[in-house]
Design an enzyme around this catalytic site. Structure first.
Site, PDB file in Angstrom:
ATOM      1  N   SER A  74     -19.479  17.451   8.301  1.00 21.40           N
ATOM      2  CA  SER A  74     -18.290  17.990   8.102  1.00 21.40           C
ATOM      3  C   SER A  74     -18.129  19.082   6.696  1.00 21.40           C
ATOM      4  CB  SER A  74     -16.919  16.897   7.927  1.00 21.40           C
ATOM      5  OG  SER A  74     -15.705  17.110   7.846  1.00 21.40           O
TER       6      SER A  74
ATOM      7  N   HIS B 119     -17.955  19.585  13.025  1.00 21.71           N
ATOM      8  CA  HIS B 119     -17.029  19.561  14.044  1.00 21.71           C
ATOM      9  C   HIS B 119     -15.706  20.126  13.309  1.00 21.71           C
ATOM     10  CE1 HIS B 119     -15.885  15.393  11.626  1.00 21.71           C
ATOM     11  NE2 HIS B 119     -15.685  16.435  10.852  1.00 21.71           N
TER      12      HIS B 119
END
Length: 200
Positions: free
Chosen positions: A96, A121
């Protein structure tokens, strides 16, 4: 809890906590969740090292599951703002916001250890119960802007176009060190300190 380090110097014995001793060697640790207090500490260390010598390399070791977007971007903006080149080394996990930080290192100087992992993501978001419909629309719009901003950062940092990044971040996209190297987020895989990295 960090162990203490005692060194014998010309002025006698000096005691440091481990991160402070590493800072003397221009090593910065990004460990754990990215949140405001951690980001403030990292930014302060980068600015301190820049003030010491803006031409000398800073080594940033990263093991982070990600966290706050705004906290993470304060770190990456500072990395790009200072003149001192920042080498990034992923050990364990960059996920992330951790991947945004890792990929923001000086191009040609972004590395992973062989068993480290990378995860890209979409940014997480959601409405709290009782949120009005108009507020939910504002939240959704802001989340889209944030997603687009992060995707552009990832595209600029890699060998992939924006369309590919957008597709691959629709769901969790895990990569090994070899896959991350092929994707273009890093420039080499380090197996031994002082030895040449594995490159494409």
């Amino acid at each position: 809890m960090w162990p203490g380090v005692i060194e014998q110097t010309a002025n006698g014995r000096e005691s440091y906590d481990l991160p402070s001793r590493l800072l003397k060697d221009r090593i910065v640790l990004v460990q754990g969740e990215v949140e405001d207090s951690m980001a403030t500490s990292i930014v302060a260390q980068l600015l301190f090292l820049e003030a010491q010598d803006p031409t000398k390399e800073i080594s940033m070791y990263i093991n982070s599951p990600g966290g706050s977007v705004t906290a993470g971007l304060s770190i990456t903006d500072t990395m790009n703002f200072i003149k001192a080149p920042v080498t990034t080394i992923v050990m364990g996990l960059a996920a992330s916001m951790g991947t945004i930080i890792a990929s923001s290192g000086e191009k040609g100087h972004r590395f992973m250890l062989p068993n480290a992992e990378y995860l890209i993501h979409q940014p997480m978001g959601g409405a709290v119960g009782g949120t009005q419909q108009t507020d939910m629309a504002i939240i959704a719009e802001q989340l889209t802007k944030t997603r687009d901003k992060l995707n552009k950062i990832l595209a600029d940092a890699s060998d992939r176009d924006l369309e590919t990044i957008a597709r691959d971040t629709e769901r969790d996209h895990w990569m090994s060190a070899e896959e991350t190297l092929a994707y273009g987020f890093i420039d080499g895989i380090l197996t031994k300190s002082g030895e040449k990295p594995t490159t494409k």
